[in-house]
Scaffold this motif. Structure first.
Motif, PDB file in Angstrom:
ATOM      1  N   LEU A 143      -9.255   9.528  -1.207  1.00 33.49           N
ATOM      2  CA  LEU A 143      -9.666   9.966   0.122  1.00 33.49           C
ATOM      3  C   LEU A 143     -11.046  10.623   0.098  1.00 33.49           C
ATOM      4  O   LEU A 143     -11.788  10.542   1.069  1.00 33.49           O
ATOM      5  N   LEU A 151       0.108   5.298   0.681  1.00 37.33           N
ATOM      6  CA  LEU A 151      -0.817   6.351   1.068  1.00 37.33           C
ATOM      7  C   LEU A 151      -0.228   7.689   0.650  1.00 37.33           C
ATOM      8  O   LEU A 151       0.890   8.034   1.040  1.00 37.33           O
ATOM      9  N   ILE A 176      -3.832   6.785   8.098  1.00 38.68           N
ATOM     10  CA  ILE A 176      -4.933   6.966   7.153  1.00 38.68           C
ATOM     11  C   ILE A 176      -5.945   7.963   7.721  1.00 38.68           C
ATOM     12  O   ILE A 176      -6.427   8.849   7.010  1.00 38.68           O
ATOM     13  N   CYS A 191       0.830  -1.206   0.000  1.00 45.76           N
ATOM     14  CA  CYS A 191       0.000   0.000   0.000  1.00 45.76           C
ATOM     15  C   CYS A 191       0.861   1.251   0.000  1.00 45.76           C
ATOM     16  O   CYS A 191       1.918   1.287   0.630  1.00 45.76           O
ATOM     17  N   TRP A 198      -1.121   1.832  10.542  1.00 40.66           N
ATOM     18  CA  TRP A 198      -1.727   2.360   9.320  1.00 40.66           C
ATOM     19  C   TRP A 198      -3.029   3.100   9.614  1.00 40.66           C
ATOM     20  O   TRP A 198      -3.326   4.107   8.976  1.00 40.66           O
ATOM     21  N   LEU A 220      -5.328   6.198  -1.274  1.00 42.34           N
ATOM     22  CA  LEU A 220      -4.664   4.989  -0.786  1.00 42.34           C
ATOM     23  C   LEU A 220      -4.598   4.046  -1.976  1.00 42.34           C
ATOM     24  O   LEU A 220      -5.630   3.648  -2.526  1.00 42.34           O
TER      25      LEU A 220
END
Length: 138
Positions: free
Chosen positions: A57, A35, A100, A33, A96, A40
C-alpha cells in the motif's frame, strides 16, 4: 512504520479480480487477490498461492479512473512511480475499488499518525532544539 503482527496479517478482502495483462494484446486475466492492511497480494490462480505478486500500500498513490459499465466496474491503481495497473470486477457485489481505496486511506492515516508521533518524540528528546526554534520565531 512499525505495525503489530496482528495488523500486518489482517485480511480485509479475498476473492477474484481481473487484471489487464501488460502484453501487446492486453487480455483480461483472472487473478486471486488478497487485500491486507498493508498490501494487495495477486496470485495467478486459487490453487498455487506461492508465486504471487505483492503490491504494498505504501507503493500505491491512488485508485483512479473508476468506471461502471453494464457488467463490470473498471478501475486503475496508480503506483508511486506512476505505473498504472488496470483491474475490473463484476458489478456491485464485488466492489474491490472501494475496499482498496479505504485500505489505502487507513494505511496513509496510520502512517501519518506514526510519523507525527516520531516527530514529537524526536522534539521532546532534545529540549534545546525547541528553545532555539522559539528564539528564531518573530
Amino acid at each position: 512504520m512499525k505495525m503489530s503482527a496482528a495488523e500486518i496479517s489482517e485480511v480485509l478482502k479475498e476473492g477474484e479480480l481481473e487484471k489487464r495483462s501488460d502484453s501487446l494484446l492486453q487480455f483480461w486475466k483472472r487473478k486471486t487477490c488478497v487485500l491486507t492492511t498493508d498490501s494487495l497480494n495477486i496470485y495467478p490462480d486459487t490453487q498455487k498461492r506461492t508465486r504471487g505478486k505483492e503490491l504494498k500500500l505504501q507503493a500505491i498513490k491512488k485508485v483512479d479512473c473508476v468506471e461502471r459499465t453494464g457488467k463490470f466496474v473498471y478501475f486503475t491503481i496508480v503506483t508511486t512511480d506512476n505505473k498504472e495497473i488496470d483491474f475490473r470486477c463484476p458489478g456491485e457485489e464485488n466492489c474491490w475499488n472501494a475496499v482498496i481505496t479505504m485500505a489505502l486511506i487507513d494505511f496513509q492515516n496510520r502512517k501519518a499518525i506514526q510519523d507525527f508521533k516520531t516527530l514529537q518524540d524526536n522534539e521532546s528528546a532534545s529540549p534545546g532544539q525547541q528553545e532555539r526554534r522559539m528564539a528564531r520565531a518573530p
